[in-house]
Write an enzyme that holds these catalytic residues in place. Structure first.
Site, PDB file in Angstrom:
ATOM      1  N   GLY A 220       0.769  -1.130   0.144  1.00  0.00           N
ATOM      2  CA  GLY A 220       0.024   0.021  -0.176  1.00  0.00           C
ATOM      3  C   GLY A 220       0.790   1.015  -0.005  1.00  0.00           C
ATOM      4  N   THR A 224      -0.207   4.461   5.323  1.00  0.00           N
ATOM      5  CA  THR A 224      -1.328   3.840   5.371  1.00  0.00           C
ATOM      6  C   THR A 224      -1.367   2.978   6.889  1.00  0.00           C
ATOM      7  OG1 THR A 224      -0.655   2.378   3.740  1.00  0.00           O
ATOM      8  CG2 THR A 224      -2.232   4.255   3.224  1.00  0.00           C
ATOM      9  N   GLY A 225      -0.317   2.878   7.338  1.00  0.00           N
ATOM     10  CA  GLY A 225      -0.331   1.863   8.565  1.00  0.00           C
ATOM     11  C   GLY A 225       0.261   0.677   8.348  1.00  0.00           C
ATOM     12  N   GLU A 442      -8.557  32.777  -9.213  1.00  0.00           N
ATOM     13  CA  GLU A 442      -9.077  31.846  -8.284  1.00  0.00           C
ATOM     14  C   GLU A 442     -10.763  31.745  -8.493  1.00  0.00           C
ATOM     15  OE1 GLU A 442      -7.519  29.724  -7.099  1.00  0.00           O
ATOM     16  OE2 GLU A 442      -5.416  30.739  -7.062  1.00  0.00           O
ATOM     17  N   ASP A 518      -1.988  24.201 -12.315  1.00  0.00           N
ATOM     18  CA  ASP A 518      -3.293  23.817 -13.148  1.00  0.00           C
ATOM     19  C   ASP A 518      -3.076  23.032 -14.593  1.00  0.00           C
ATOM     20  OD1 ASP A 518      -4.597  25.166 -11.253  1.00  0.00           O
ATOM     21  OD2 ASP A 518      -4.511  27.077 -12.499  1.00  0.00           O
TER      22      ASP A 518
HETATM   23  P1  ADP Z   1       3.336   2.997   6.607  1.00  0.00           P
HETATM   24  O1  ADP Z   1       4.351   1.737   7.206  1.00  0.00           O
HETATM   25  O2  ADP Z   1       2.377   2.190   5.915  1.00  0.00           O
HETATM   26  O3  ADP Z   1       4.221   3.665   5.701  1.00  0.00           O
HETATM   27  P2  ADP Z   1       2.917   3.628   9.207  1.00  0.00           P
HETATM   28  O4  ADP Z   1       2.338   2.629   9.798  1.00  0.00           O
HETATM   29  O5  ADP Z   1       4.291   4.051   9.677  1.00  0.00           O
HETATM   30  O6  ADP Z   1       2.739   3.830   7.576  1.00  0.00           O
HETATM   31  O7  ADP Z   1       1.943   4.916   9.875  1.00  0.00           O
HETATM   32  C1  ADP Z   1       2.568   5.900  10.261  1.00  0.00           C
HETATM   33  C2  ADP Z   1       1.735   6.421  11.326  1.00  0.00           C
HETATM   34  O8  ADP Z   1       0.527   7.060  11.058  1.00  0.00           O
HETATM   35  C3  ADP Z   1       1.354   5.622  12.617  1.00  0.00           C
HETATM   36  O9  ADP Z   1       2.195   5.323  13.487  1.00  0.00           O
HETATM   37  C4  ADP Z   1      -0.088   6.093  12.871  1.00  0.00           C
HETATM   38  O10 ADP Z   1       0.050   6.881  13.690  1.00  0.00           O
HETATM   39  C5  ADP Z   1      -0.717   6.830  11.856  1.00  0.00           C
HETATM   40  N1  ADP Z   1      -1.496   5.822  11.060  1.00  0.00           N
HETATM   41  C6  ADP Z   1      -1.229   5.377   9.682  1.00  0.00           C
HETATM   42  N2  ADP Z   1      -2.331   4.471   9.393  1.00  0.00           N
HETATM   43  C7  ADP Z   1      -3.281   4.286  10.651  1.00  0.00           C
HETATM   44  C8  ADP Z   1      -4.363   3.602  10.780  1.00  0.00           C
HETATM   45  N3  ADP Z   1      -5.063   2.765   9.874  1.00  0.00           N
HETATM   46  N4  ADP Z   1      -4.889   3.852  11.998  1.00  0.00           N
HETATM   47  C9  ADP Z   1      -4.618   4.450  12.806  1.00  0.00           C
HETATM   48  N5  ADP Z   1      -3.276   5.226  12.618  1.00  0.00           N
HETATM   49  C10 ADP Z   1      -2.586   4.981  11.635  1.00  0.00           C
HETATM   50 ZN    ZN Z   2      -5.344  27.983 -10.835  1.00  0.00          ZN
END
Ligand code: ADP
Ligand code: ZN
Length: 674
Positions: A220, A224-225, A442, A518
């Site tokens: 991903g 994104t976590g 704008e 743009d």
């Molecule tokens: P990745 O590994 O996908 O780049 P991370 O896990 O390092 O992303 O995410 C960085 C931070 O963003 C996490 O420590 C958390 O604080 C926040 N975060 C990202 N996704 C989520 C999620 N689905 N739910 C809660 N917090 C999230």
């Molecule tokens: Zn513009």
């Protein structure tokens, strides 16, 4: 804002040891000196008292009666010469000669005839001990020194810490993260849930003969976590979490990466059941074919990883999780059964996901009753978890700065804007002429939103410059989250993007650099319409481009003949021209609206979508109550704005900012003109 401190962890193994390298240097010097002394003494002994001679010379010595005695060994003859009187007086050291054995059966007889005393070889004790000292002892000393040295070096950092993965492995005994901390991403959590069970009791599965998964690949976009999910798996299963980034494996020395992989698995095996997490696995797992460039160090590392994955016994309960945002470059071997055969998609959160993520991060933050996280989520389409976490933290910091105890909705909206377009640049003084240009530009964008039914409603228009380059922007907030765009919507988007430039041309008879952003976006959309979405008459449904990196840049590469590519360019150009003409047409028809609203914006600098629509309807003579769109806007603005709207969105097509990047020599600075 990283409450979970995800990468820092308890890196118990990484203790910088400054004394280590110093001691090591001293020891190396000592070892070298010892060796020099040894070899010097050795040479002395060899050179001064022993001399190799030929068999002929030996025979000559025997004939000349110079030989006192000989010892015939298995591979050499040692000759002790007779000493002369002068030698004895001068105490010259006795020279021992030696020569190789020659197949001469008459030798004993010849020697006996010459009156030389002859001995067979007796095992020479001193010689044996001597050679022992000369060879084995230095080796032992070297070995001891080196092992001492490596153990020291591995604890410190630096080049010499080769072969020891614990220089960079982070180990957390207990991550403390659970699935509750990961919001949204329900499918990902579901498919990882069974993996947790497997770690809980690996025996249960292997007893029936079920094959256990060895690894799962989390795929991903960044933020994104994925790391968070991997930690949550470890946390849920109460097992240690070993983590290392793919780039940590690959060092300047060939073989280092491979040995790091080996060490990592060795450590993990000791701690099993456990999780091994390899972030950015594409750094080592890139396809070994030449397309992405090969190098032997990376290949060795990858091969070692594959070997380790094949080698370990799943019943021990080791699970390997890896994350990547470029799955397309991974070597196919990594994805085979028995390796990372599970793929868990961790995509950008949808509206519901964003609301949940905001809730998770808002939990520990004190908020007042004005806060409506749904509205924030609606305005942040395209934002990922880390963005949202960041926004909440920014809002909290903002509230503290202003001496308040609670975070308000206005703080949150301000934070959204700070994260996406930067802070307000209050100190930038723009000339009235420039402000007029930005304002018309704008309002040009905004009017298209009001005039075209497929456009998203305007949330806010501003000509206050921002630190990330925008001199002004229009913010649109969608009525609802969209997963599909119709062709009509895309065409309207093109018109809207180009309307800024159109307004400049209509009003000032001249154009500025402010439309570059743009133009870039409009071109991307137009190209995708032709090459990917099958929305041009000329090419119909032919796919002409493939998206290479879905999760990173979304950049596509052409898959067609050069001649076709040239035709595609023409088609894209025609689409853009058509859209620009339409924008000019619409704005010319509505010149009064353009002028009035632009003047109002110059005065106010920031106006809400509500104010914008009120003026628009006044001029058009449309009673506000009857207009469905207007009603919707009213509702939304009431929800979102207090007296001043502070909103923004992430998606490029939602936020319309205007800037041009000027490359300065030596540095890249973003300088914008609206
Ligand atoms: P990745 O590994 O996908 O780049 P991370 O896990 O390092 O992303 O995410 C960085 C931070 O963003 C996490 O420590 C958390 O604080 C926040 N975060 C990202 N996704 C989520 C999620 N689905 N739910 C809660 N917090 C999230
Ligand atoms: Zn513009």
């Amino acid at each position: 804002m990283d409450k979970n401190n995800f990468n820092g962890g308890n890196n118990q193994n990484k203790k910088p040891d400054n004394k280590g390298p110093q001691t090591a240097v001293i020891l190396v010097v000592a070892a070298v000196i010892t060796l020099l002394i040894f070899s010097f003494v050795n040479n002395l002994v060899t050179d001064s008292t022993k001399k190799e001679i030929t068999y002929n010379e030996f025979m000559k010595m025997v004939e000349d009666d110079q030989v006192k005695s000989v010892v015939i060994g298995t591979d050499s003859i040692v000759i002790t010469p007779k000493t002369t009187k002068t030698d004895r007086v001068l105490a010259t050291p006795i020279m021992i000669y030696y020569t190789g054995i020659v197949d001469d059966e008459n030798l004993p007889q010849k020697l006996m005839d010459a009156g030389v005393s002859v001995k067979g070889q007796i095992p020479d004790r001193t010689g044996f001990l001597e050679s022992l000292m000369m060879t084995i002892i230095p080796l032992v000393i070297m070995w001891m020194l080196l092992s001492f040295l490596f153990s020291k070096m591995a604890k410190g950092s630096g080049m010499m810490g080769v072969g020891k993965s614990n220089a960079k492995v982070y180990v957390e005994k207990e991550t403390g993260v659970t699935f509750k901390d990961v919001a949204g991403e329900d499918e990902a959590k579901e498919s990882l849930q069974e993996v947790v069970d497997f770690l809980h009791n690996p025996g249960k599965y292997s007893a029936i003969g079920a094959k256990l998964p060895k690894g799962a690949l989390l795929v991903g976009p960044p933020g994104t976590g994925k790391t968070l999910l991997a930690k949550a798996v470890a946390g849920e299963a109460h097992v240690p979490f070993f983590s290392m980034a793919g780039s940590d494996f690959v060092e300047m020395f060939v073989g280092v990466g491979a040995s790091r992989v080996r060490d990592l698995f060795k450590e993990a095996e000791k701690a099993a059941p456990c999780i091994i997490f390899i972030d950015e696995i594409d750094a080592i797992g890139k396809s070994r074919d030449a397309r992405y460039g090969g190098d032997s160090e990376r290949e060795q590392t990858l091969n070692q990883l594959l070997a380790e994955m094949d080698g370990f016994d799943t019943s021990k309960g080791i699970l390997i999780l890896a994350a990547t945002n470029r799955p397309e470059v991974l070597d196919k071997a990594l994805l085979r059964p028995g390796r990372f055969d599970r793929r868990v998609i961790v995509d950008k959160p949808d509206l519901k996901g964003r609301v949940e993520i905001l809730k998770v991060h808002a939990k520990d933050v004190m908020m007042d009753e004005s806060v409506d996280l749904d509205a924030i989520a609606l305005a942040t389409s395209g934002a990922v978890g880390s963005d949202l976490a960041n926004m909440i933290n920014e809002a909290a910091i903002n509230a503290v700065k202003q001496g308040r105890k609670l975070v308000s909705q206005a703080d949150l909206f301000e934070a959204v804007e700070v994260v996406l377009v930067g802070k307000e640049k209050k100190d930038r003084i723009m000339s009235l002429e420039e402000r007029r240009i930005v304002s018309y530009h704008e309002v040009g964008h905004a009017l298209i939103s009001a005039l075209e039914k497929d456009a998203e409603p305007v949330q806010k228009i501003t000509i206050v410059p921002r630190t990330m380059g925008a001199l002004g922007y229009v913010m649109n907030v969608p009525e609802e989250e969209k997963f599909l765009n119709t062709e009509a919507e895309l065409r309207t988007m093109l018109v809207k993007f180009l309307a800024g430039r159109a307004a400049e041309e209509i009003v000032f008879g001249n154009v500025t650099t402010g439309a570059s952003n743009d133009i870039e976006k409009a071109t991307d959309i137009a190209r995708a319409m032709v090459t990917q979405y099958g929305m041009s008459k000329k090419f119909g449904l032919m796919g002409l481009e493939t998206v290479e990196s879905k999760y990173l840049s979304n950049k596509a590469s052409m898959q067609c003949a050069d001649a076709t590519a040239a035709e595609v360019d023409k088609e894209v150009m025609a689409l853009l021209k058509e859209s620009y003409d339409r924008a000019k047409e619409l704005l010319t028809e509505n010149r009064e609206c353009l002028d009035k609203i632009a003047e109002f914006l110059i005065e106010k600098e920031t106006i809400t979508g509500k104010e914008f629509m009120r003026i628009f309807h006044e001029i058009k003579g449309i009673p506000s109550e009857d207009d469905a769109k207007n009603e919707m806007i009213e509702e939304k603005t009431q929800e979102i704005c207090e007296d001043k709207v502070e909103t923004d969105t992430t998606q490029p097509e939602v936020i319309q900012k205007d800037g041009v990047v000027v490359e300065l020599k030596g540095s890249t600075e973003t300088e914008s003109k609206g």
